[in-house]
Each structure stands twice: as C-alpha cells, then as structure tokens.
Design a protein around this motif. Structure first.
Motif, PDB file in Angstrom:
ATOM      1  N   SER A  62       0.793  -1.079   0.020  1.00  0.00           N
ATOM      2  CA  SER A  62      -0.030  -0.106  -0.104  1.00  0.00           C
ATOM      3  C   SER A  62       1.043   1.349  -0.028  1.00  0.00           C
ATOM      4  O   SER A  62       0.343   2.371   0.092  1.00  0.00           O
ATOM      5  CB  SER A  62      -0.924  -0.025   1.192  1.00  0.00           C
ATOM      6  OG  SER A  62      -0.228  -0.241   2.487  1.00  0.00           O
ATOM      7  N   HIS A  63       2.142   1.094  -0.174  1.00  0.00           N
ATOM      8  CA  HIS A  63       3.111   2.503  -0.312  1.00  0.00           C
ATOM      9  C   HIS A  63       3.164   3.296   0.731  1.00  0.00           C
ATOM     10  O   HIS A  63       3.329   4.387   0.724  1.00  0.00           O
ATOM     11  CB  HIS A  63       2.464   3.101  -1.475  1.00  0.00           C
ATOM     12  CG  HIS A  63       3.697   3.995  -2.035  1.00  0.00           C
ATOM     13  ND1 HIS A  63       4.318   5.147  -1.771  1.00  0.00           N
ATOM     14  CD2 HIS A  63       4.201   3.905  -3.464  1.00  0.00           C
ATOM     15  CE1 HIS A  63       4.943   5.655  -2.253  1.00  0.00           C
ATOM     16  NE2 HIS A  63       5.387   4.726  -3.404  1.00  0.00           N
ATOM     17  N   PRO A  64       3.682   2.580   1.956  1.00  0.00           N
ATOM     18  CA  PRO A  64       3.674   3.343   3.137  1.00  0.00           C
ATOM     19  C   PRO A  64       5.279   3.452   3.376  1.00  0.00           C
ATOM     20  O   PRO A  64       6.190   2.720   2.791  1.00  0.00           O
ATOM     21  CB  PRO A  64       3.101   2.492   4.373  1.00  0.00           C
ATOM     22  CG  PRO A  64       3.477   0.922   3.762  1.00  0.00           C
ATOM     23  CD  PRO A  64       3.513   0.964   2.431  1.00  0.00           C
ATOM     24  N   LEU A 115       8.220   2.433   4.887  1.00  0.00           N
ATOM     25  CA  LEU A 115       8.566   1.327   5.683  1.00  0.00           C
ATOM     26  C   LEU A 115       9.012   1.597   6.995  1.00  0.00           C
ATOM     27  O   LEU A 115       9.130   0.880   8.074  1.00  0.00           O
ATOM     28  CB  LEU A 115       9.254   0.137   4.696  1.00  0.00           C
ATOM     29  CG  LEU A 115       8.710  -0.321   3.597  1.00  0.00           C
ATOM     30  CD1 LEU A 115       9.391  -1.301   2.867  1.00  0.00           C
ATOM     31  CD2 LEU A 115       6.993  -0.792   3.906  1.00  0.00           C
ATOM     32  N   THR A 116      10.036   2.423   7.079  1.00  0.00           N
ATOM     33  CA  THR A 116      10.711   2.959   8.228  1.00  0.00           C
ATOM     34  C   THR A 116       9.751   3.465   9.112  1.00  0.00           C
ATOM     35  O   THR A 116      10.302   3.384  10.381  1.00  0.00           O
ATOM     36  CB  THR A 116      11.557   3.956   8.064  1.00  0.00           C
ATOM     37  OG1 THR A 116      11.023   5.113   7.068  1.00  0.00           O
ATOM     38  CG2 THR A 116      12.789   3.652   6.877  1.00  0.00           C
ATOM     39  N   ALA A 117       8.735   3.494   8.905  1.00  0.00           N
ATOM     40  CA  ALA A 117       7.595   4.219   9.894  1.00  0.00           C
ATOM     41  C   ALA A 117       6.972   2.895  10.680  1.00  0.00           C
ATOM     42  O   ALA A 117       6.146   3.303  11.581  1.00  0.00           O
ATOM     43  CB  ALA A 117       6.728   5.215   9.546  1.00  0.00           C
ATOM     44  N   LEU A 118       6.904   1.838  10.193  1.00  0.00           N
ATOM     45  CA  LEU A 118       6.197   0.591  10.446  1.00  0.00           C
ATOM     46  C   LEU A 118       6.763  -0.099  11.587  1.00  0.00           C
ATOM     47  O   LEU A 118       8.360  -0.276  11.407  1.00  0.00           O
ATOM     48  CB  LEU A 118       5.831  -0.052   9.132  1.00  0.00           C
ATOM     49  CG  LEU A 118       5.105   0.630   8.176  1.00  0.00           C
ATOM     50  CD1 LEU A 118       4.659  -0.189   7.111  1.00  0.00           C
ATOM     51  CD2 LEU A 118       3.668   1.210   9.032  1.00  0.00           C
ATOM     52  N   PRO A 119       6.222  -0.982  12.420  1.00  0.00           N
ATOM     53  CA  PRO A 119       6.896  -2.107  13.232  1.00  0.00           C
ATOM     54  C   PRO A 119       7.300  -3.230  12.377  1.00  0.00           C
ATOM     55  O   PRO A 119       6.633  -3.262  11.086  1.00  0.00           O
ATOM     56  CB  PRO A 119       5.749  -2.563  14.193  1.00  0.00           C
ATOM     57  CG  PRO A 119       4.471  -2.003  13.108  1.00  0.00           C
ATOM     58  CD  PRO A 119       4.937  -0.831  12.670  1.00  0.00           C
ATOM     59  N   GLU A 120       8.124  -4.062  12.780  1.00  0.00           N
ATOM     60  CA  GLU A 120       8.610  -5.058  11.669  1.00  0.00           C
ATOM     61  C   GLU A 120       7.615  -5.844  11.143  1.00  0.00           C
ATOM     62  O   GLU A 120       7.703  -6.304   9.953  1.00  0.00           O
ATOM     63  CB  GLU A 120       9.810  -5.954  12.563  1.00  0.00           C
ATOM     64  CG  GLU A 120      10.930  -4.990  13.035  1.00  0.00           C
ATOM     65  CD  GLU A 120      11.935  -5.805  13.967  1.00  0.00           C
ATOM     66  OE1 GLU A 120      11.968  -7.182  13.876  1.00  0.00           O
ATOM     67  OE2 GLU A 120      13.093  -5.246  14.079  1.00  0.00           O
ATOM     68  N   ALA A 153       4.514  -7.898   6.569  1.00  0.00           N
ATOM     69  CA  ALA A 153       3.271  -8.024   5.847  1.00  0.00           C
ATOM     70  C   ALA A 153       3.026  -7.303   4.618  1.00  0.00           C
ATOM     71  O   ALA A 153       2.472  -7.867   3.765  1.00  0.00           O
ATOM     72  CB  ALA A 153       2.270  -7.640   7.044  1.00  0.00           C
ATOM     73  N   GLU A 154       3.780  -6.218   4.281  1.00  0.00           N
ATOM     74  CA  GLU A 154       3.478  -5.272   3.257  1.00  0.00           C
ATOM     75  C   GLU A 154       4.511  -5.926   2.193  1.00  0.00           C
ATOM     76  O   GLU A 154       4.096  -6.104   0.935  1.00  0.00           O
ATOM     77  CB  GLU A 154       4.078  -3.985   3.455  1.00  0.00           C
ATOM     78  CG  GLU A 154       3.360  -2.916   4.206  1.00  0.00           C
ATOM     79  CD  GLU A 154       2.367  -2.318   3.342  1.00  0.00           C
ATOM     80  OE1 GLU A 154       2.511  -2.544   2.113  1.00  0.00           O
ATOM     81  OE2 GLU A 154       1.236  -1.830   3.970  1.00  0.00           O
ATOM     82  N   LEU A 155       5.406  -6.514   2.450  1.00  0.00           N
ATOM     83  CA  LEU A 155       6.275  -7.403   1.341  1.00  0.00           C
ATOM     84  C   LEU A 155       5.807  -8.768   1.078  1.00  0.00           C
ATOM     85  O   LEU A 155       5.683  -9.182  -0.161  1.00  0.00           O
ATOM     86  CB  LEU A 155       7.732  -7.565   2.025  1.00  0.00           C
ATOM     87  CG  LEU A 155       8.465  -6.330   2.297  1.00  0.00           C
ATOM     88  CD1 LEU A 155       9.877  -6.304   2.702  1.00  0.00           C
ATOM     89  CD2 LEU A 155       8.504  -5.510   0.897  1.00  0.00           C
ATOM     90  N   VAL A 156       5.287  -9.537   2.018  1.00  0.00           N
ATOM     91  CA  VAL A 156       4.989 -10.803   1.928  1.00  0.00           C
ATOM     92  C   VAL A 156       3.434 -11.081   1.058  1.00  0.00           C
ATOM     93  O   VAL A 156       3.333 -11.790   0.169  1.00  0.00           O
ATOM     94  CB  VAL A 156       4.921 -11.717   3.242  1.00  0.00           C
ATOM     95  CG1 VAL A 156       4.081 -12.909   3.087  1.00  0.00           C
ATOM     96  CG2 VAL A 156       6.336 -11.791   3.863  1.00  0.00           C
ATOM     97  N   GLN A 157       2.679  -9.890   1.557  1.00  0.00           N
ATOM     98  CA  GLN A 157       1.471 -10.215   0.859  1.00  0.00           C
ATOM     99  C   GLN A 157       1.482  -9.960  -0.576  1.00  0.00           C
ATOM    100  O   GLN A 157       0.770 -10.677  -1.364  1.00  0.00           O
ATOM    101  CB  GLN A 157       0.215  -9.185   1.692  1.00  0.00           C
ATOM    102  CG  GLN A 157      -0.989  -9.184   1.247  1.00  0.00           C
ATOM    103  CD  GLN A 157      -1.989  -8.293   2.040  1.00  0.00           C
ATOM    104  OE1 GLN A 157      -1.693  -7.556   2.584  1.00  0.00           O
ATOM    105  NE2 GLN A 157      -3.092  -8.188   1.791  1.00  0.00           N
ATOM    106  N   THR A 158       2.281  -8.831  -0.744  1.00  0.00           N
ATOM    107  CA  THR A 158       2.649  -8.690  -2.486  1.00  0.00           C
ATOM    108  C   THR A 158       3.253  -9.781  -3.166  1.00  0.00           C
ATOM    109  O   THR A 158       2.972  -9.985  -4.177  1.00  0.00           O
ATOM    110  CB  THR A 158       3.339  -7.239  -2.654  1.00  0.00           C
ATOM    111  OG1 THR A 158       2.735  -6.308  -1.881  1.00  0.00           O
ATOM    112  CG2 THR A 158       3.511  -7.082  -3.808  1.00  0.00           C
ATOM    113  N   PRO A 198      11.990   0.396  -1.872  1.00  0.00           N
ATOM    114  CA  PRO A 198      11.110   0.962  -0.659  1.00  0.00           C
ATOM    115  C   PRO A 198      10.365   2.314  -0.908  1.00  0.00           C
ATOM    116  O   PRO A 198      11.000   3.144  -1.778  1.00  0.00           O
ATOM    117  CB  PRO A 198      11.983   1.123   0.355  1.00  0.00           C
ATOM    118  CG  PRO A 198      13.601   1.345  -0.424  1.00  0.00           C
ATOM    119  CD  PRO A 198      13.347   0.152  -1.560  1.00  0.00           C
ATOM    120  N   PRO A 199       9.182   2.294  -0.613  1.00  0.00           N
ATOM    121  CA  PRO A 199       8.513   3.357  -1.162  1.00  0.00           C
ATOM    122  C   PRO A 199       9.094   4.575  -0.699  1.00  0.00           C
ATOM    123  O   PRO A 199       9.627   4.771   0.536  1.00  0.00           O
ATOM    124  CB  PRO A 199       6.895   3.313  -0.488  1.00  0.00           C
ATOM    125  CG  PRO A 199       6.949   1.819  -0.347  1.00  0.00           C
ATOM    126  CD  PRO A 199       8.142   1.198  -0.135  1.00  0.00           C
TER     127      PRO A 199
END
Length: 263
Positions: free
Chosen positions: A124-126, A128-133, A138-143, A160-161
C-alpha cells in the motif's frame, strides 16, 4: 489378567512419551536457520533460471540503462508495454500489491510474459521505516504471495516506497530474499506532469544508471517514445535491473546504479 493389561498400557504410554519428548525439546530449542544473502541470491537464480529471459547483453561493455516504473500496474501500463515491445526495450516494474489486486487485465502476468522484470514495491506504499517489523513483513509478503500466484515467479528485488530504508527494512528484505533497488536518476515525473520535461531528464542518463519513473501518470507514458528514441540514437540498450548487474542482486543490499558493489 486385569493387572497384566494395566501394566501393558503403562508400558506403552512410557515408551511413547520417551520417544516424543526429546524430539519436542530438540525442535523447540533449534535456532532459526541463517542463510548468507549471497547464497540465497544464487538459490533464487537457480530456482528460476529462465526469468527474466537471458539476452546477449553485457553491461560491462555495452551502454546500458535500466528504466524502472513504480506504483502500477495502472490504466496506462498496457500502453507502456506496447511502446516497449515496439522498440524491443526491457524495463523493470516495481508493483504495488493493491494495484495488482485491483487490475482486471492481468498486467502483472503480461509484464513477466513479455520479458520484463517485476519487483516488490510493498502492498500500500507506506514509508516502511515508520512501520513495526511485523507490518514491514506483511507489506512485502502479501505482495509477493499475490504476484507469485498470478505470474508463477518469485520476485528477487524490491524498491522501498519513497526510497525510505534503514537497518530494520534491510534486515526484513534480507529475510525475504529481496535486494533493495533505489535509483541514480529521478525524472521527478510525479511532480512535473509534462512529457517534454520528463523526457529531457531521462535523456540525460549515463551508462549504468537506474532511472526512476511511474507508470501511473499519462504524461510519463507520453514521454517514453521520445526518451527511447533519443537514448537509442546514443547507443543505449534498455535492460532490466538484473541484466544491468549481470547477476541476481544480493538480498538486503542497496543498489543505486551499475557501479554499486554487489559481489
């Protein structure tokens, strides 16, 4: 007879317990396997030796440029693929999972079938540095799961977005077998929606550069014929990122151009 039956039952229970407990303890104590990123890159290359298709190109000798397109597939991606096919040019597409899921035309499959490279740009283009691990994963695996199901290939690289990365993102991409592909030439096509401006910036590419564009903007697609023609007259070959390096990029490592060390 009752006593002997009870003794036999106790014996069976004891043998079963003795046979399973040590195995359970051993499995629980076993640490997760650590795979060297370079070994993982070679495994991925062996698993899919014919993707992307090998071509007679040597970017150590030839003038190569890697055109990359982010944020699709979108409504203009099909037209872009037509343009690239007409000029026998290859590119790399960093796709968003949600865009692949919403695409009714199967463009992710077409990207792969026509010899282009496809990479992971998150779901979803967030940043990634602002997200928990766990959310980075999830962002990578789901895609990855969706693209693999639709195309039959496992992506070997990601972008990385916003180009936002750090040690946590690098660690997660390493675990997922994805190299981090950044860029050396930004056309700023997301900001300046003028095809002539985008083409002029791309025309300034030097051998070995990775050019950033977005296939979700009509003006970017309109710039492609001019930039392809201009760079072709200068002797450039349009290659995928893997072709640019001549090898599968190492998972977790950052790449910005042909001169990035990857051995």
């Amino acid at each position: 007879m009752h006593i002997w039956g009870l003794a036999l039952a106790l014996l069976v229970m004891t043998v079963t317990a003795c046979g399973t407990r040590p195995q359970t303890r051993q499995q629980a104590a076993r640490p997760p396997a650590v795979v060297d990123p370079r070994v993982l890159a070679k495994r991925l290359a062996r698993a899919q030796p014919d993707w992307p298709a090998n071509r007679p190109v040597n970017c150590r000798r030839d003038k190569c440029v890697a055109l990359t397109f982010d944020d699709g597939p979108g409504e203009y991606t099909g037209k872009l693929l037509d343009l690239l096919r007409g000029r026998e040019a290859k590119a790399t597409f960093f796709v968003l999972g949600q865009m692949v899921a919403a695409d009714p035309h199967g463009l992710a499959r077409r990207i792969v079938d026509e010899g282009h490279e496809i990479g992971n740009h998150s779901w979803s283009h967030p940043p990634l540095t602002a997200l928990p691990e766990e959310q980075i994963r999830a962002e990578l695996v789901q895609t990855d799961n969706l693209v693999r199901r639709l195309t039959g290939v496992r992506m070997r690289m990601m972008r990385p977005p916003y180009g936002a990365t750090d040690a946590r993102v690098a660690a997660e991409t390493r675990r997922e077998g994805l190299a981090q592909i950044l860029w050396s030439l930004d056309t700023l096509d997301w900001r300046d929606r003028a095809s002539s401006v985008v083409a002029r910036r791309a025309d300034a590419a030097k051998p070995g550069e990775i050019v950033l564009m977005h296939d979700i903007h009509r003006t970017t697609i309109e710039a492609v014929p001019q930039l392809l023609d201009t760079l072709a007259k200068k002797g450039f070959k349009f290659v995928t990122v893997s072709e640019l390096y001549g090898a599968t990029p190492v998972p977790g490592r950052e790449y910005t151009d042909r001169w990035t060390k990857h051995e």
